[in-house]
Motif scaffolding. Structure first.
Motif, PDB file in Angstrom:
ATOM      1  N   VAL A  60      -7.522  -7.693  -4.113  1.00 46.55           N
ATOM      2  CA  VAL A  60      -6.502  -8.611  -4.727  1.00 46.55           C
ATOM      3  C   VAL A  60      -6.507  -7.461  -6.012  1.00 46.55           C
ATOM      4  CG1 VAL A  60      -5.375 -10.425  -6.177  1.00 46.55           C
ATOM      5  CG2 VAL A  60      -6.762 -10.818  -4.132  1.00 46.55           C
ATOM      6  N   GLY A  61      -7.999  -6.938  -6.145  1.00 45.05           N
ATOM      7  CA  GLY A  61      -7.853  -6.117  -7.735  1.00 45.05           C
ATOM      8  C   GLY A  61      -7.307  -5.338  -7.188  1.00 45.05           C
ATOM      9  N   SER A  62      -7.396  -3.560  -6.269  1.00 43.11           N
ATOM     10  CA  SER A  62      -7.154  -2.623  -5.484  1.00 43.11           C
ATOM     11  C   SER A  62      -5.624  -3.058  -5.827  1.00 43.11           C
ATOM     12  CB  SER A  62      -7.734  -2.122  -4.532  1.00 43.11           C
ATOM     13  OG  SER A  62      -8.906  -2.381  -4.232  1.00 43.11           O
ATOM     14  N   ASN A  63      -4.989  -4.323  -5.317  1.00 45.30           N
ATOM     15  CA  ASN A  63      -3.320  -4.237  -4.690  1.00 45.30           C
ATOM     16  C   ASN A  63      -3.129  -4.123  -6.097  1.00 45.30           C
ATOM     17  OD1 ASN A  63      -3.494  -4.509  -2.419  1.00 45.30           O
ATOM     18  ND2 ASN A  63      -3.548  -6.666  -2.074  1.00 45.30           N
ATOM     19  N   VAL A  64      -3.718  -4.842  -7.232  1.00 45.87           N
ATOM     20  CA  VAL A  64      -2.812  -5.409  -8.800  1.00 45.87           C
ATOM     21  C   VAL A  64      -3.868  -3.920  -9.009  1.00 45.87           C
ATOM     22  CG1 VAL A  64      -3.102  -6.559 -11.162  1.00 45.87           C
ATOM     23  CG2 VAL A  64      -3.903  -7.391  -9.046  1.00 45.87           C
ATOM     24  N   PHE A  65      -4.138  -3.341  -9.147  1.00 45.57           N
ATOM     25  CA  PHE A  65      -4.338  -1.992  -9.719  1.00 45.57           C
ATOM     26  C   PHE A  65      -3.270  -0.584  -8.921  1.00 45.57           C
ATOM     27  CE2 PHE A  65      -5.946   2.887  -9.398  1.00 45.57           C
ATOM     28  CZ  PHE A  65      -5.765   2.922 -10.607  1.00 45.57           C
ATOM     29  N   PHE A  66      -2.749  -0.394  -8.199  1.00 54.04           N
ATOM     30  CA  PHE A  66      -1.820  -0.384  -7.022  1.00 54.04           C
ATOM     31  C   PHE A  66      -0.443  -0.704  -7.750  1.00 54.04           C
ATOM     32  CE2 PHE A  66       1.252   0.511  -3.698  1.00 54.04           C
ATOM     33  CZ  PHE A  66       1.377   2.777  -3.614  1.00 54.04           C
ATOM     34  N   SER A  67      -0.125  -1.486  -8.152  1.00 55.47           N
ATOM     35  CA  SER A  67       0.984  -2.231  -8.635  1.00 55.47           C
ATOM     36  C   SER A  67       1.254  -1.948  -9.617  1.00 55.47           C
ATOM     37  CB  SER A  67       1.031  -3.458  -8.140  1.00 55.47           C
ATOM     38  OG  SER A  67       1.321  -3.984  -7.457  1.00 55.47           O
ATOM     39  N   PHE A  68       0.056  -1.416 -10.741  1.00 51.76           N
ATOM     40  CA  PHE A  68       0.274  -1.637 -12.171  1.00 51.76           C
ATOM     41  C   PHE A  68       0.787   0.429 -12.314  1.00 51.76           C
ATOM     42  CE2 PHE A  68      -1.688   0.541 -15.963  1.00 51.76           C
ATOM     43  CZ  PHE A  68      -0.482  -0.388 -17.037  1.00 51.76           C
ATOM     44  N   ALA A  69      -0.228   0.609 -11.031  1.00 53.30           N
ATOM     45  CA  ALA A  69      -0.109   2.503 -11.005  1.00 53.30           C
ATOM     46  C   ALA A  69       1.310   3.166 -10.953  1.00 53.30           C
ATOM     47  CB  ALA A  69      -1.186   3.413 -10.285  1.00 53.30           C
ATOM     48  N   LEU A  99      -1.507   8.136  -3.455  1.00 51.86           N
ATOM     49  CA  LEU A  99      -1.709   7.058  -2.169  1.00 51.86           C
ATOM     50  C   LEU A  99      -3.259   8.802  -1.243  1.00 51.86           C
ATOM     51  CD1 LEU A  99       1.813   7.075  -1.273  1.00 51.86           C
ATOM     52  CD2 LEU A  99      -0.660   5.365  -1.281  1.00 51.86           C
ATOM     53  N   VAL A 100      -3.370   9.334  -2.075  1.00 52.06           N
ATOM     54  CA  VAL A 100      -4.205  10.412  -1.272  1.00 52.06           C
ATOM     55  C   VAL A 100      -5.834   9.796  -1.028  1.00 52.06           C
ATOM     56  CG1 VAL A 100      -5.172  12.410  -0.957  1.00 52.06           C
ATOM     57  CG2 VAL A 100      -2.797  12.233  -0.555  1.00 52.06           C
ATOM     58  N   PRO A 101      -6.015   9.958  -2.932  1.00 56.80           N
ATOM     59  CA  PRO A 101      -7.461   9.202  -2.999  1.00 56.80           C
ATOM     60  C   PRO A 101      -7.728   7.671  -2.295  1.00 56.80           C
ATOM     61  CG  PRO A 101      -5.933   9.522  -5.003  1.00 56.80           C
ATOM     62  CD  PRO A 101      -5.584  10.368  -4.311  1.00 56.80           C
ATOM     63  N   ILE A 102      -6.027   7.247  -2.445  1.00 61.10           N
ATOM     64  CA  ILE A 102      -6.291   5.625  -2.039  1.00 61.10           C
ATOM     65  C   ILE A 102      -6.640   5.881  -0.314  1.00 61.10           C
ATOM     66  CG2 ILE A 102      -5.480   3.401  -1.565  1.00 61.10           C
ATOM     67  CD1 ILE A 102      -4.557   3.578  -4.678  1.00 61.10           C
ATOM     68  N   ASP A 103      -6.043   6.459   0.481  1.00 57.43           N
ATOM     69  CA  ASP A 103      -6.371   6.539   1.306  1.00 57.43           C
ATOM     70  C   ASP A 103      -7.419   7.428   1.408  1.00 57.43           C
ATOM     71  OD1 ASP A 103      -5.602   7.662   4.432  1.00 57.43           O
ATOM     72  OD2 ASP A 103      -3.989   8.407   4.095  1.00 57.43           O
ATOM     73  N   VAL A 141       2.392   2.302   5.754  1.00 58.28           N
ATOM     74  CA  VAL A 141       3.751   1.340   5.183  1.00 58.28           C
ATOM     75  C   VAL A 141       4.129   2.334   3.952  1.00 58.28           C
ATOM     76  CG1 VAL A 141       6.061   0.012   4.900  1.00 58.28           C
ATOM     77  CG2 VAL A 141       4.291  -0.415   6.095  1.00 58.28           C
ATOM     78  N   SER A 142       3.164   2.190   3.855  1.00 58.10           N
ATOM     79  CA  SER A 142       3.538   3.659   2.566  1.00 58.10           C
ATOM     80  C   SER A 142       3.591   4.816   2.201  1.00 58.10           C
ATOM     81  CB  SER A 142       2.284   3.051   0.905  1.00 58.10           C
ATOM     82  OG  SER A 142       2.277   1.814   0.861  1.00 58.10           O
ATOM     83  N   TRP A 143       3.291   5.294   3.156  1.00 59.08           N
ATOM     84  CA  TRP A 143       3.227   6.974   4.009  1.00 59.08           C
ATOM     85  C   TRP A 143       4.564   7.642   4.308  1.00 59.08           C
ATOM     86  CZ3 TRP A 143       1.281  10.815   0.875  1.00 59.08           C
ATOM     87  CH2 TRP A 143      -0.286  11.203   1.143  1.00 59.08           C
ATOM     88  N   ARG A 144       5.100   5.980   5.159  1.00 60.10           N
ATOM     89  CA  ARG A 144       6.300   5.876   5.852  1.00 60.10           C
ATOM     90  C   ARG A 144       7.097   6.508   4.528  1.00 60.10           C
ATOM     91  NH1 ARG A 144       5.354   2.309  11.348  1.00 60.10           N
ATOM     92  NH2 ARG A 144       3.948   3.889  12.413  1.00 60.10           N
ATOM     93  N   ILE A 145       7.595   5.295   3.972  1.00 58.83           N
ATOM     94  CA  ILE A 145       8.563   5.293   2.873  1.00 58.83           C
ATOM     95  C   ILE A 145       8.391   6.148   1.674  1.00 58.83           C
ATOM     96  CG2 ILE A 145       9.346   3.854   1.599  1.00 58.83           C
ATOM     97  CD1 ILE A 145       7.655   1.472   2.476  1.00 58.83           C
ATOM     98  N   ALA A 146       7.270   6.488   1.270  1.00 58.16           N
ATOM     99  CA  ALA A 146       7.775   8.031   0.798  1.00 58.16           C
ATOM    100  C   ALA A 146       7.843   9.727   1.657  1.00 58.16           C
ATOM    101  CB  ALA A 146       5.797   8.084   0.399  1.00 58.16           C
TER     102      ALA A 146
END
Length: 683
Positions: free
Chosen positions: A13-22, A64-68, A91-96
């Motif tokens: 959940v914390g990672s999701n919040v950080f990703f959204s904020f980024a 996305l690369v470091p998170i991946d 899904v993020s890679w496909r969209i981007a």
């Protein structure tokens, strides 16, 4: 076990919040960037949204690369970095990726030509855009057919082969462009920092560039006024076919200079020599297109000239403050940098800041970026032979635990390497002069130029990101979602896998060309160049005497600052024309800024002739006896007439190598992004 699941869920959940904020932060920064180069309120949404996506999506790829890497290297003991579920990353890679692909190959090329068409009606703009992109898309289609035949023979014909072909060809073209631009930027970034640390040397280079930039600005003003003269002639024509386009002509006249103070040089004696007897829609669209290009070309050079003059004034003030130990900048309303506008610092503190602190900081960062450039180049050369010797690899992956999971610190390091590689490519993109008349202008960028630059940024990011992934060991690379999504299609054939490892070695070509100024030598030999180095004129003419020397540039800048020049800052009309529209000029500078009679460049002394008495008197104290003797000997040889047996015709280049167009549309330039004539090829 339950406690472990709750802990992992909380961290997710914390990672999701950080990703959204980024992502939100990236969106805000991209909007601020667009606001710097575009007028958001006057720019239509059909232009703003694609350009925004073409900049925001590549920035998300760097995230996305470091998170991946962290998500794919978890060892079951709980994540120690920012991570996301595998499905969300896929899904993020496909969209981007697919949004970037559609934007760079379809939407932005069509949209750029749509904005640049010159037609008034959407139907005419769409038809012009399709015609302009037809030949380019046909070449791409032919390459795709050849590649499809090869992949079908290698792996059989199926839908996966078509998908692999599309992704591999897009990656190959992007990698070729990225390696060339990144190689130039890896040298240009530290070298610029080292050179700018010396205020006197930087001022001398700016003065050497001033005559050439001033010439371009004068040419842009002349071209614009010539086109506006045609509009004025059309406006006076009240009979014949011109009546059908009377409203169109009036719209052009409203955004043009209708002053009657034009010189006889601009008004042709025979109107039929420039305006056809029968006015057609195609002629009106071509005139509108050339007019709006000329307006933005003038706005581009006005902006570059203003920044050059103000930067030269700041550097001269810094040099002059060495005697009084106090630094004060003039022209406060036109300050170009944030530090120069601050009033908190005292003159004494400002002097030490610009004399001692900022030069040392530039030298420090120059050394850091030079080391980073060496590491990137070394990693490109060694990755296929001994990846464990790569500095980039060792800073991200640890081999003690075969390999250890990627933690938060290594994620930050990954982002830093990726950002530096992308920055180097963008620096090369900005320095390269093969893009025709396209340029980024503060608050006044042409819509077609915005689409072009946004498309290149998006096209370069994915190949650079995957090329960075090839630095890592095979076990780490193949476990990432990015490799399973893109890399396996690139490695589908032996040819694609070999190209991915062998071609980056050619980064030495742009690196050596930039490091040893091979571009200037090619330009001197062939008559054209891919890059224009700032120090080229200074190296060819270190004394500054003659046409286009740094002494002439110094005089032009001084006349501008004192209000005696034709382009004085105090009388500059920087406000957009109130009746301009985004489709027909994107608030270009008003063309009535200076009358043509006042815009004539001061006459130059002939090459090798004696310098004006004021300049000689001013420089007498600077030259000793030996320097004065050397100057006189040099002038003697330069003014000597050429022998008759050498006065034959000079060597002429073949027609296909010529570059006669000011916008880079002639010869080889139209193959490298210059705005083509109708039916031309544009890469």
């Amino acid at each position: 076990m339950q406690n472990d699941m709750i802990s992992i869920s909380a961290i997710s959940v914390g990672s999701n919040v950080f990703f959204s904020f980024a992502l939100l932060t990236i969106s805000v920064l991209v909007l601020l960037l667009l606001r710097r180069f575009l007028t958001l309120r006057a720019t239509p949404a059909y232009l703003t949204i694609p350009v925004f996506l073409a900049l925001a999506l590549p920035a998300s790829v760097v995230l996305l690369v470091p998170i991946d890497l962290a998500s794919s290297s978890r060892d079951g003991g709980g994540p120690k970095a920012i991570w996301l579920p595998d499905r969300l990353i896929l899904v993020s890679w496909r969209i981007a990726y697919w949004l970037i692909f559609v934007l760079t190959w379809v939407i932005l090329p069509l949209l750029g030509e749509y904005v640049d068409s010159g037609y008034r009606e959407p139907k005419g703009r769409i038809e012009y855009s399709l015609r302009s992109n037809a030949r380019y898309q046909l070449i791409v289609l032919c390459c795709a057919v050849v590649g499809l035949i090869y992949i079908s023979i290698q792996n059989g014909f199926e839908f996966t082969s078509i998908k692999a072909l599309v992704m591999a060809l897009a990656y190959v073209w992007g990698l070729v462009l990225a390696i060339y631009l990144m190689g130039h930027g890896l040298v240009s970034i530290p070298r610029t920092l080292f050179r700018n640390a010396n205020a006197s040397g930087r001022l001398r280079r700016i003065q050497a560039c001033a005559p050439r930039l001033h010439d371009r600005l004068m040419d842009a003003i002349t071209d614009l006024e010539s086109l506006e003269s045609q509009v004025s002639q059309l406006q006076r024509r009240k009979t014949g076919s011109a009546l059908e386009f009377q409203e169109w002509i009036e719209d052009l006249a409203e955004t043009s200079n209708t002053s009657e103070q034009r010189t006889a040089l601009l008004e042709p004696s025979d109107p039929s020599s420039t305006i056809p007897a029968v006015i057609t829609e195609r002629y009106m669209a071509d005139l509108t297109r050339r007019l709006q290009r000329a307006r933005h070309q003038k706005a581009r050079f006005i902006d570059e000239w203003d920044r050059l003059v103000l930067t030269a004034a700041d550097l001269q003030a810094i040099i002059n403050s060495s005697a009084s130990k106090k630094l004060e900048f003039g022209h406060a309303p036109h300050r170009t940098t944030f530090l120069a506008r601050q009033k908190v610092l005292t003159p004494y503190m400002r002097h030490h800041l610009y004399i001692n602190v900022i030069p040392n900081v530039r030298l420090l960062f120059g050394a850091i970026f030079a080391a980073a450039s060496v590491c990137v180049i070394w990693s490109e050369l060694i990755k296929s032979l001994a990846p464990r010797l790569s500095v980039v690899t060792l800073s991200i992956v640890s081999y003690h635990h075969d390999p250890a999971p990627v933690g938060f610190g290594r994620q930050v390091t990954t982002s830093a390497w990726l950002l530096y590689m992308c920055w180097a490519a963008l620096v090369g993109l900005n320095d390269a002069k093969v893009w025709g008349n396209r340029a980024l202008v503060r608050r006044n960028t042409y819509g077609e130029s915005a689409c072009w630059y946004a498309g290149l940024v998006a096209r370069l990011t994915v190949p650079i990101a995957y090329n960075f992934l090839t630095f890592l060991p095979m076990s780490v690379r193949e476990n990432s979602t990015f490799y399973r999504f893109l890399g396996r299609f690139i490695d589908l054939t032996p040819l694609g896998k070999g190209f991915d490892y062998i071609f980056p070695i050619f980064i030495l070509v742009p690196v050596c060309a930039t490091l040893f100024n091979l571009y200037g030598r090619v330009k001197n030999i062939c008559g054209f160049g891919l890059l224009e180095e700032e120090e080229e004129d200074l190296e060819n003419n270190p004394s500054g005497y003659g046409i286009g020397g740094w002494r002439e540039g110094r005089d032009l800048i001084e006349r501008e600052l004192t209000g005696l020049g034709s382009l004085t800052l105090s009388t500059r009309d920087r406000s957009p024309h109130p009746s301009s529209r985004i489709e027909e000029g994107t608030n270009a500078f008003s063309s009535s800024r200076t009358p043509r009679g006042e815009a004539i460049r001061p006459s130059r002394p002939p090459r090798g002739a004696a310098v004006a008495s004021t300049v000689v008197a001013e420089e007498e104290d600077e030259d000793n006896f030996f320097q004065s003797f050397a100057h006189r000997v040099k002038n003697t040889f330069e003014t000597a007439s050429k022998p008759q047996w050498l006065q034959g015709d000079s060597f002429r280049l073949p027609r296909w190598m010529g570059s006669d167009s000011a916008e880079g549309n002639g010869g080889l330039a139209r193959w490298f992004g210059g705005r083509p004539a109708p039916g031309g090829v544009r890469l």
